[in-house]
Scaffold this active site. Structure first.
Site, PDB file in Angstrom:
ATOM      1  N   GLN A  97       0.932 -24.366 -10.530  1.00  0.00           N
ATOM      2  CA  GLN A  97       1.218 -23.905  -9.295  1.00  0.00           C
ATOM      3  C   GLN A  97       0.255 -24.645  -8.371  1.00  0.00           C
ATOM      4  O   GLN A  97      -0.077 -24.121  -7.130  1.00  0.00           O
ATOM      5  CB  GLN A  97       1.005 -22.234  -9.304  1.00  0.00           C
ATOM      6  CG  GLN A  97       1.977 -21.523  -9.973  1.00  0.00           C
ATOM      7  CD  GLN A  97       3.579 -21.539  -9.594  1.00  0.00           C
ATOM      8  OE1 GLN A  97       3.761 -21.825  -8.257  1.00  0.00           O
ATOM      9  NE2 GLN A  97       4.525 -21.065 -10.365  1.00  0.00           N
ATOM     10  N   ASP A 129      -3.890 -24.886 -16.342  1.00  0.00           N
ATOM     11  CA  ASP A 129      -2.432 -24.754 -16.026  1.00  0.00           C
ATOM     12  C   ASP A 129      -2.313 -25.183 -14.648  1.00  0.00           C
ATOM     13  O   ASP A 129      -2.689 -24.289 -13.813  1.00  0.00           O
ATOM     14  CB  ASP A 129      -1.921 -23.403 -16.372  1.00  0.00           C
ATOM     15  CG  ASP A 129      -0.591 -23.062 -16.002  1.00  0.00           C
ATOM     16  OD1 ASP A 129       0.048 -24.049 -15.364  1.00  0.00           O
ATOM     17  OD2 ASP A 129      -0.014 -22.091 -16.315  1.00  0.00           O
ATOM     18  N   LYS A 155       9.101 -27.556 -10.296  1.00  0.00           N
ATOM     19  CA  LYS A 155       8.349 -27.124  -9.280  1.00  0.00           C
ATOM     20  C   LYS A 155       7.864 -27.777  -8.133  1.00  0.00           C
ATOM     21  O   LYS A 155       7.161 -27.150  -7.412  1.00  0.00           O
ATOM     22  CB  LYS A 155       7.074 -26.231  -9.877  1.00  0.00           C
ATOM     23  CG  LYS A 155       7.645 -24.995 -10.918  1.00  0.00           C
ATOM     24  CD  LYS A 155       6.639 -24.276 -11.549  1.00  0.00           C
ATOM     25  CE  LYS A 155       6.990 -23.479 -12.802  1.00  0.00           C
ATOM     26  NZ  LYS A 155       7.573 -22.179 -12.402  1.00  0.00           N
ATOM     27  N   HIS A 207       0.099 -16.998 -17.044  1.00  0.00           N
ATOM     28  CA  HIS A 207       1.410 -16.892 -17.092  1.00  0.00           C
ATOM     29  C   HIS A 207       1.533 -16.716 -18.804  1.00  0.00           C
ATOM     30  O   HIS A 207       0.785 -17.493 -19.520  1.00  0.00           O
ATOM     31  CB  HIS A 207       2.035 -18.252 -16.788  1.00  0.00           C
ATOM     32  CG  HIS A 207       3.662 -18.462 -16.602  1.00  0.00           C
ATOM     33  ND1 HIS A 207       4.346 -18.878 -18.012  1.00  0.00           N
ATOM     34  CD2 HIS A 207       4.380 -18.353 -15.818  1.00  0.00           C
ATOM     35  CE1 HIS A 207       5.704 -18.930 -17.789  1.00  0.00           C
ATOM     36  NE2 HIS A 207       5.710 -18.421 -16.238  1.00  0.00           N
ATOM     37  N   CYS A 243       6.632 -13.375 -15.775  1.00  0.00           N
ATOM     38  CA  CYS A 243       6.155 -13.890 -17.013  1.00  0.00           C
ATOM     39  C   CYS A 243       4.538 -13.745 -16.992  1.00  0.00           C
ATOM     40  O   CYS A 243       3.901 -14.608 -17.289  1.00  0.00           O
ATOM     41  CB  CYS A 243       6.488 -15.423 -17.063  1.00  0.00           C
ATOM     42  SG  CYS A 243       8.013 -15.922 -17.306  1.00  0.00           S
TER      43      CYS A 243
END
Ligand SMILES: Cc1ncc(COP(=O)(O)O)c(C=O)c1O
Lengths: 430, 146
Positions: free
Chosen positions: A218, A215, A241, A138, A386
């Protein structure tokens, strides 16, 4: 949460999410397949925020009145529950605005290291040093490292992506070397759904003494994640999220690293002692939380974590896996549709893949497909999500992304597939 | 059905059979524009003859709306005076930014009136304006007005 019990009762869960009851575009049932961008919030989270604001609101870590005490307790209790949710200790959890800010915090702290004390030496970067990222990042986990490289003279390098949407680790040892100071990578791709082999990357990074930044935007919302067990040095994720509020995110950092890292933002709250010409800084996490922090948002994220714990992250992951398999199987049956990222194997299953399903439709631009889906009440994301370099790598300008969460069901997948067929009919390609 | 309102036949026709497409020589100025939210892009060239837009040529990738509106653009500006073309552009921009409240003038916008439905979808307005922004920028680069 321990062993799996029953599958999710999605209908019961959906009743907790007021927004899912509304209609869109002239009375269509809302089919929300954009949780990868932001998730919806259950009443329990909304109530927790309201209750906090109606009963306990005050600036935290300041003042000695009763409300200040209660607000500080609520804020720190949220931190403790969120830390436990990802298997770490509260003093390793820094609240940020979102994941993007968390990554920037590390990048700027590293940029500040050169002029900080000797205890910050391991964060100093310069010419000859290398930062390694991946082609599937991203922009939030790419641009800050490009900028850090520019400011310090370090070199940015990256792992490629294979045609089927996996990280290409064939040159792992050539890419991550003694020159590598930092490896930043996503746990789960927001476009491909690919779950990356954290253990292999961490092992190599540790072997060469490089820091790791995960990261987890997700992954943490969608599966059980134990950051300490993964062995990463830093990780980030965003509250919005994972059923929580926007305006709150988390930076996790291993205790000894946060302890020796210089601050990014400075000012109130983050100090130990201030004189006119100089200051010393508080220990982490306060060192990285300058100014009056977001409070009801932290409380809301604490409630979101409670909600997810009550459902059980194993069950969330299992449920989303079933939805992902159904979507991949359904899309595979529609001629002219190509899924980006790992597809189903011969047994009709797929491993190491989460519930973000991006695809392109021959002859129908993603924007146009998204418009037809929207007309049917199906909310998907269109564009490059993104992750522009990743789309360039896969030789598509943009894609349609459906992303799933615990409140989606097989009816939502059916609506997606119907919408894709409707788009093909509308643009005359089927 | 709202879709038909947005995707008027005229738009789909221009999308499938775009007018003036392709990059041509000679040209006086070129502009590359990209929509950063979706990656759609257009490269557009302008050729002037005195004060007249002699040719507009373009290449790009994008959705039906961005492609069709660039095609309509060539119909509306090629062969016109620069000032005339710019005032047509202003009318189109006003229509697109009108949230569906602006009544388009067919005498000015011709096929462009088909985009009135697109103006109701704020997320798609940028698509419809991509080619026009390239035209405006390219004109400015010719050193003329704009
Ligand atoms: C993988 C990944 N990383 C980072 C981000 C950035 O998150 P935020 O915008 O909440 O900072 C996102 C969200 O879009 C994401 O999906």
């Amino acid at each position: 949460m321990t062993a799996l019990t029953a599958p999710l009762d999605v209908a019961a869960l959906r009743a907790d999410f007021p927004i899912l009851g509304r209609t869109v575009r002239d009375g269509k049932r809302l089919v929300y397949l954009d949780s990868g961008a932001t998730s919806q919030r259950p009443r329990q989270v909304l109530d927790a925020e309201r209750e906090f604001l109606e009963r306990h609101n005050a600036a935290v870590h300041r003042g000695a009145h009763q409300l200040a005490e209660e607000a500080t307790d609520a804020y720190e209790s949220a931190r403790a529950r969120i830390a436990a949710f990802v298997g770490v200790t509260p003093d390793e959890v820094v609240f940020t605005k979102n994941a993007t800010e968390g990554i920037n915090l590390v990048a700027y702290a590293m940029g500040n290291a050169a002029t900080a004390g000797p205890e910050s030496a391991r964060f100093v970067l310069g010419p000859g040093d290398e930062i390694v990222v991946t082609e599937m990042e991203h922009h939030a986990n790419l641009v800050p490292w490009q900028q850090l490289a520019q400011r310090t003279g370090a070199t940015l390098r990256w792992f490629g992506v294979t045609d089927d949407g996996r990280l290409d680790l064939s040159d792992l040892d050539a890419l991550v070397t003694e020159r590598t100071r930092l490896v930043a990578f996503t746990h789960q791709s927001n476009v491909l759904g690919t779950v990356n082999p954290v253990a292999a990357l961490v092992a190599r990074a540790q072997a060469v003494g490089a820091l790791t930044v995960l990261d987890a935007c997700q992954s943490v919302p969608h599966a059980p994640v134990d950051l300490a067990a993964l062995g990463v040095d830093f990780a980030v994720f965003s509250g919005h999220k994972m059923l929580g509020p926007s305006g709150i995110g988390v930076l996790y950092g291993r205790r000894e690293l946060l302890g020796s890292m210089p601050p990014f933002l400075t000012g109130g709250s983050m100090i130990e002692m201030v004189e006119m010409a100089r200051s010393t800084f508080a220990p982490p996490p306060q060192r990285f939380e300058a100014g009056v922090p977001m409070t009801s948002q932290a409380v809301g994220l604490g409630a979101a974590v409670d909600y997810l714990n009550a459902v059980g992250m194993d069950r969330v992951a299992e449920h989303e896996h079933a939805l992902t398999v159904a979507a991949l199987a359904g899309l595979a049956e529609i001629p002219g549709v190509r899924v980006l990222g790992p597809g189903l194997d011969a047994a009709g299953d797929v491993a190491d893949r989460g519930g973000a399903v991006s695809f392109v439709i021959d002859g129908v631009h993603p924007h146009d497909a998204g418009q037809v889906l929207d007309d049917e009440g199906v909310a998907v994301r269109v564009g490059h999500h993104c992750a522009w370099p990743l789309h360039r790598r896969l030789a598509v300008p943009a894609s349609v992304r459906a992303s799933f969460y615990l409140y989606n069901d097989l009816g939502d997948i059916a609506a997606l597939l119907d919408g894709v067929r409707a788009a093909q009919r509308f643009f005359g390609v089927a | 059905m709202q879709l038909q309102q947005m995707y008027q036949e005229i738009i789909l026709d221009h999308y499938k059979n775009p007018h003036g497409r392709g990059l041509r020589e000679p040209y006086d100025a070129e502009s590359f524009q990209v929509n950063p939210t979706c990656g759609d892009e257009v490269t557009l060239r302008v050729r002037l003859a005195g004060d007249t837009v002699e040719d507009v040529s373009y290449e790009g990738q994008g959705c039906s709306i961005s492609q069709a509106s660039t095609s309509v653009l060539t119909d509306l500006v090629v062969g016109r005076g620069v000032a005339d073309a710019l005032s047509t552009m202003d009318a189109f921009v006003e229509l697109m930014q009108g949230r569906g409240q602006v009544e388009p003038d067919e005498d000015v916008l011709e096929d462009g009136i088909a985009f009135a439905g697109v103006a109701k979808y704020p997320a798609r307005v940028k698509c419809a304006l991509l080619g026009w922004m390239a035209f405006k920028d390219a004109l400015a680069r010719t050193g003329g007005q704009a």
